[in-house]
Design an enzyme around this catalytic site. Sequence first.
Site, PDB file in Angstrom:
ATOM      1  N   CYS A 172       0.857  -1.183   0.000  1.00  0.00           N
ATOM      2  CA  CYS A 172       0.000   0.000   0.000  1.00  0.00           C
ATOM      3  C   CYS A 172       0.891   1.230   0.000  1.00  0.00           C
ATOM      4  O   CYS A 172       1.898   1.268   0.721  1.00  0.00           O
ATOM      5  CB  CYS A 172      -0.887  -0.030   1.242  1.00  0.00           C
ATOM      6  SG  CYS A 172      -1.992   1.377   1.389  1.00  0.00           S
ATOM      7  N   HIS A 201     -10.162   1.196   1.886  1.00  0.00           N
ATOM      8  CA  HIS A 201      -9.663   2.516   2.318  1.00  0.00           C
ATOM      9  C   HIS A 201     -10.817   3.472   2.615  1.00  0.00           C
ATOM     10  O   HIS A 201     -10.747   4.265   3.557  1.00  0.00           O
ATOM     11  CB  HIS A 201      -8.778   3.151   1.245  1.00  0.00           C
ATOM     12  CG  HIS A 201      -7.356   2.710   1.272  1.00  0.00           C
ATOM     13  ND1 HIS A 201      -6.525   2.903   2.353  1.00  0.00           N
ATOM     14  CD2 HIS A 201      -6.600   2.091   0.331  1.00  0.00           C
ATOM     15  CE1 HIS A 201      -5.328   2.424   2.082  1.00  0.00           C
ATOM     16  NE2 HIS A 201      -5.348   1.920   0.865  1.00  0.00           N
ATOM     17  N   HIS A 236      -9.408  -3.570  -2.174  1.00  0.00           N
ATOM     18  CA  HIS A 236      -8.381  -2.850  -1.408  1.00  0.00           C
ATOM     19  C   HIS A 236      -8.743  -1.365  -1.317  1.00  0.00           C
ATOM     20  O   HIS A 236      -8.682  -0.770  -0.233  1.00  0.00           O
ATOM     21  CB  HIS A 236      -7.019  -3.050  -2.089  1.00  0.00           C
ATOM     22  CG  HIS A 236      -5.875  -2.363  -1.424  1.00  0.00           C
ATOM     23  ND1 HIS A 236      -4.843  -3.042  -0.825  1.00  0.00           N
ATOM     24  CD2 HIS A 236      -5.570  -1.051  -1.273  1.00  0.00           C
ATOM     25  CE1 HIS A 236      -3.965  -2.185  -0.331  1.00  0.00           C
ATOM     26  NE2 HIS A 236      -4.388  -0.953  -0.600  1.00  0.00           N
ATOM     27  N   GLU A 237      -9.116  -0.763  -2.446  1.00  0.00           N
ATOM     28  CA  GLU A 237      -9.422   0.674  -2.454  1.00  0.00           C
ATOM     29  C   GLU A 237     -10.720   0.979  -1.714  1.00  0.00           C
ATOM     30  O   GLU A 237     -10.803   1.973  -0.982  1.00  0.00           O
ATOM     31  CB  GLU A 237      -9.462   1.210  -3.888  1.00  0.00           C
ATOM     32  CG  GLU A 237      -8.148   1.089  -4.639  1.00  0.00           C
ATOM     33  CD  GLU A 237      -6.925   1.572  -3.869  1.00  0.00           C
ATOM     34  OE1 GLU A 237      -7.002   2.613  -3.177  1.00  0.00           O
ATOM     35  OE2 GLU A 237      -5.882   0.899  -3.940  1.00  0.00           O
TER      36      GLU A 237
END
EC number: 3.5.1.88
Length: 184
Positions: A111, A158, A154-155
Amino acid sequence: MILMHDITRDGNPVLRQVAKPLTFPLADEYKELADEMMQYLINSQDPKIAEKHQLRAGVGLAAPQVGKSIQMAALLVPNDKGEIIFKEVFVNPKIISESVRKACLAEGEGCLSVDKDIEGYVPRPDKLKIHYYTVDGEEKTIRLKDYPAIVASHEIDHLNGHLFYDRINKQNPFDLAEDTIVIS
């Protein structure tokens, strides 16, 4: 131009907040941010530009990673030949369905906001159905699988205040369910 010193690092509270949804039409500042985030990804995947500006390569960048707690993420996903197979800026993305079967990257995940290597498999859904808006306010629903699904997950993590290492098994970082697909 977003550079590495602009990337919010692990420990900053913005990375652990649930980002706020955006309303349309998007303010110019958010459209510009979307362009800058995508440009970072493009630049970071170009070896000459990345070396010149000391950029770490990225395939995704979420707004909290540049200090903005808003529901926006840019994705620029290449295949193993370097050809772009998915390019989009998500605004207000929501995962509306996901596969039971998990997938992970053989080398684990990294990351831009996490400076240290954290070893372990990061199991994520192998397939996702995502509802989102484009920067222009167009409503879309897409299906992603394999590597693009991992990047999108993954995004979106966030945007919900989660980092990749939250998904690693703390007792046995390399333990996986039997039917997990390991992508190399």
